[in-house]
Write a protein that holds these residues in place. Structure first.
Motif, PDB file in Angstrom:
ATOM      1  N   LEU A 411       0.892  -1.199   0.155  1.00  0.00           N
ATOM      2  CA  LEU A 411       0.045  -0.005   0.099  1.00  0.00           C
ATOM      3  C   LEU A 411       0.902   1.204  -0.016  1.00  0.00           C
ATOM      4  O   LEU A 411       1.955   1.386   0.879  1.00  0.00           O
ATOM      5  CB  LEU A 411      -0.756   0.028   1.248  1.00  0.00           C
ATOM      6  CG  LEU A 411      -1.788   1.251   1.383  1.00  0.00           C
ATOM      7  CD1 LEU A 411      -3.024   1.305   0.201  1.00  0.00           C
ATOM      8  CD2 LEU A 411      -2.588   1.087   2.780  1.00  0.00           C
ATOM      9  N   TYR A 412       0.500   1.967  -1.057  1.00  0.00           N
ATOM     10  CA  TYR A 412       1.622   3.462  -1.058  1.00  0.00           C
ATOM     11  C   TYR A 412       0.814   4.672  -0.756  1.00  0.00           C
ATOM     12  O   TYR A 412      -0.445   4.638  -1.037  1.00  0.00           O
ATOM     13  CB  TYR A 412       2.034   3.406  -2.588  1.00  0.00           C
ATOM     14  CG  TYR A 412       2.739   2.285  -2.994  1.00  0.00           C
ATOM     15  CD1 TYR A 412       4.412   2.362  -2.593  1.00  0.00           C
ATOM     16  CD2 TYR A 412       2.380   1.226  -3.338  1.00  0.00           C
ATOM     17  CE1 TYR A 412       5.039   1.307  -3.383  1.00  0.00           C
ATOM     18  CE2 TYR A 412       2.955  -0.032  -3.960  1.00  0.00           C
ATOM     19  CZ  TYR A 412       4.526  -0.033  -4.102  1.00  0.00           C
ATOM     20  OH  TYR A 412       5.329  -1.244  -4.120  1.00  0.00           O
ATOM     21  N   CYS A 413       1.428   5.483  -0.329  1.00  0.00           N
ATOM     22  CA  CYS A 413       0.798   6.999  -0.123  1.00  0.00           C
ATOM     23  C   CYS A 413       1.851   7.943  -0.783  1.00  0.00           C
ATOM     24  O   CYS A 413       2.883   7.875  -0.554  1.00  0.00           O
ATOM     25  CB  CYS A 413       0.806   7.250   1.137  1.00  0.00           C
ATOM     26  SG  CYS A 413       0.262   9.107   1.585  1.00  0.00           S
ATOM     27  N   VAL A 414       1.186   8.603  -1.850  1.00  0.00           N
ATOM     28  CA  VAL A 414       1.895   9.655  -2.716  1.00  0.00           C
ATOM     29  C   VAL A 414       1.398  10.992  -2.384  1.00  0.00           C
ATOM     30  O   VAL A 414       0.085  11.282  -2.331  1.00  0.00           O
ATOM     31  CB  VAL A 414       1.760   9.460  -4.410  1.00  0.00           C
ATOM     32  CG1 VAL A 414       2.220  10.178  -4.941  1.00  0.00           C
ATOM     33  CG2 VAL A 414       2.189   7.714  -4.621  1.00  0.00           C
ATOM     34  N   GLY A 415       2.408  11.894  -2.105  1.00  0.00           N
ATOM     35  CA  GLY A 415       2.032  13.437  -1.918  1.00  0.00           C
ATOM     36  C   GLY A 415       3.321  14.156  -1.862  1.00  0.00           C
ATOM     37  O   GLY A 415       4.337  13.500  -2.052  1.00  0.00           O
ATOM     38  N   GLU A 416       3.047  15.325  -1.559  1.00  0.00           N
ATOM     39  CA  GLU A 416       4.213  16.459  -1.676  1.00  0.00           C
ATOM     40  C   GLU A 416       4.430  16.768  -0.138  1.00  0.00           C
ATOM     41  O   GLU A 416       3.778  16.643   0.722  1.00  0.00           O
ATOM     42  CB  GLU A 416       4.118  17.536  -2.335  1.00  0.00           C
ATOM     43  CG  GLU A 416       3.755  17.234  -3.830  1.00  0.00           C
ATOM     44  CD  GLU A 416       3.446  18.542  -4.782  1.00  0.00           C
ATOM     45  OE1 GLU A 416       3.258  19.565  -4.110  1.00  0.00           O
ATOM     46  OE2 GLU A 416       3.616  18.507  -6.090  1.00  0.00           O
TER      47      GLU A 416
END
Length: 416
Positions: A411-416
């Motif tokens: 499970l991945y979380c992508v953000g800045e």
């Protein structure tokens, strides 16, 4: 043509307790597959990846998000196989809890098309207080947001003539949990979400090979409808008692995977094999409304993914790796273009999601494609996690400027 009603019980209204940052069901709030938020356009193992956690098993179900929690399901293989519900903190990726549901019954054999999506393909749904999970032959379950069991019910242990497994996700209507158990029982069920008590059940042989998630149509001043697409027809049922309101012929035969798309008082449906196509139908009416309510039919179709409706157009990439855009006014083709660089087999299962001004499509093994809506297919990015070569079958979830993706491994979380 009419499904057979077995039980009728009245229900009461109950509103959902969700907030703007939630992604509470398959394809987000109302199943509209859109978010006004902004997330990164590019990412990789070293860019804009905030966290990643390993998952104990595979799954094609999408994550759902409520408050600070993200919930996913998995199938864990082995001598003591289980299906699992797992909850993580959406900010840190820390696991908060997991609940096991042993597979102590006979599942469909792992062969044919079931190998394409596995045994955890149904996305949960949450009302902000509890989460409701459908595991096919493993039943329907209600859990608190702290992972405590409320109730479990069985919907049957049957299989279709193809033995392709279960795929449809549960939906909520007032205080009902509605489940498409076409694979297990050739039936639609509604359960009281507080107790798990069966409120109604509608049986019909024509439900066989119906894999899409039903949708609620709420028209101002009209009656609510539960709409589902089955092979060769689209049905509208009274969501309070499961009785058939209307039906219309469709060009989609064989099996139907995409979910119905709702736009005001119009519903659209795609799918079918070998006879495939799409149809637009005005809601309302009684009995057979084919001659009065069907607005158009077209041969353009999507086999697995549910197309995205945006500003009068549909967008999707089909399971053969072809990008489509069609008109919602008449179904006519605007563009059809093969996506370069995709592997063989069936390279796309996930449905497109509009985030900010761009469309995000997760491919199974070749990254997430980002492209703007418009007259031509013009990708602006393709993002891969080089360390993960497992299938990405799930559609993404969005919350508070972050994009959440799941594969058969992580499970991945992508953000800045």
């Amino acid at each position: 043509m009419k499904p057979h009603l077995l039980t009728v019980v009245p229900v009461l209204f109950c509103s959902l307790v969700t907030s703007a940052g939630d992604w509470p069901e398959f394809l987000g709030p109302g199943g509209t597959a859109r978010s006004d938020e902004t997330v990164p356009v590019t990412w990789s193992d070293t860019e804009n990846l905030l966290w990643m956690v390993d998952l104990p098993g595979s799954g094609s179900s999408s994550p759902v998000i409520i408050g600070d929690r993200i919930i996913v399901t998995c199938y864990v293989d082995g001598d003591a196989a289980t299906r699992q519900v797992l909850c993580f903190d959406k900010q840190s990726g820390e696991q908060l809890w997991s609940v096991d549901f042993p597979v102590d019954y006979r599942e469909d054999p792992y062969q044919g098309f079931i190998t394409e999506h596995g045994y955890a393909s149904n996305t949960p749904v949450t009302d902000g207080e509890n989460v409701f999970v459908f595991f096919g032959k493993g039943g329907v379950h209600s859990l608190t947001l702290d992972g405590k069991r409320n109730w479990s019910v069985d919907v049957g242990k049957g299989s279709s003539n193809r033995q392709w497994g279960s795929a449809a996700s549960p939906v909520l209507y007032k205080d009902l949990v509605v489940v498409n158990a076409a694979e297990e029982a050739r039936a639609l069920f509604a359960f009281d979400k507080a107790t798990g008590k069966e409120v109604w059940r509608t049986d019909a042989d024509l439900l066989e090979l119906t894999y899409g998630t039903p949708r609620i149509v709420s028209s101002e001043g009209g009656e609510d409808e539960l709409v589902i697409s089955v092979p060769e027809e689209v049905w509208s049922l009274n969501p309070e008692n499961g009785k058939l309101r209307w039906y219309a012929a469709s060009p989609m035969a064989g099996n139907v995977c995409p979910s119905v798309i709702v736009d005001g008082d119009t519903v659209y449906s795609f799918g079918g094999f070998r006879a495939s196509g799409s149809v637009a139908i005005r809601t309302g009416g009684k009995s057979d409304v084919t001659d009065t309510n069907v607005l158009w039919t077209n041969r353009s179709s999507s086999y697995v993914a549910t197309p995205l409706l945006h500003e009068g157009r549909f967008y999707w990439i089909d399971d053969r790796g072809i990008a489509y855009c069609t008109s919602a006014q008449d179904g006519e083709l605007i563009y059809r273009e093969r996506v370069e660089g995709l592997g063989g087999g069936r390279p796309v299962y996930a449905s497109p999601v509009l985030i900010g001004g761009n469309i995000y499509v997760v491919t199974r093994r070749d990254g997430t494609i980002v492209y703007p809506p418009g007259d031509e297919f013009e990708p602006i990015a393709r993002n891969r996690f080089a360390g993960d070569d497992t299938d990405f079958n799930a559609s993404p979830a969005v919350s508070n400027g972050k994009l959440y993706l799941r594969s058969d491994e992580a499970l991945y979380c992508v953000g800045e």
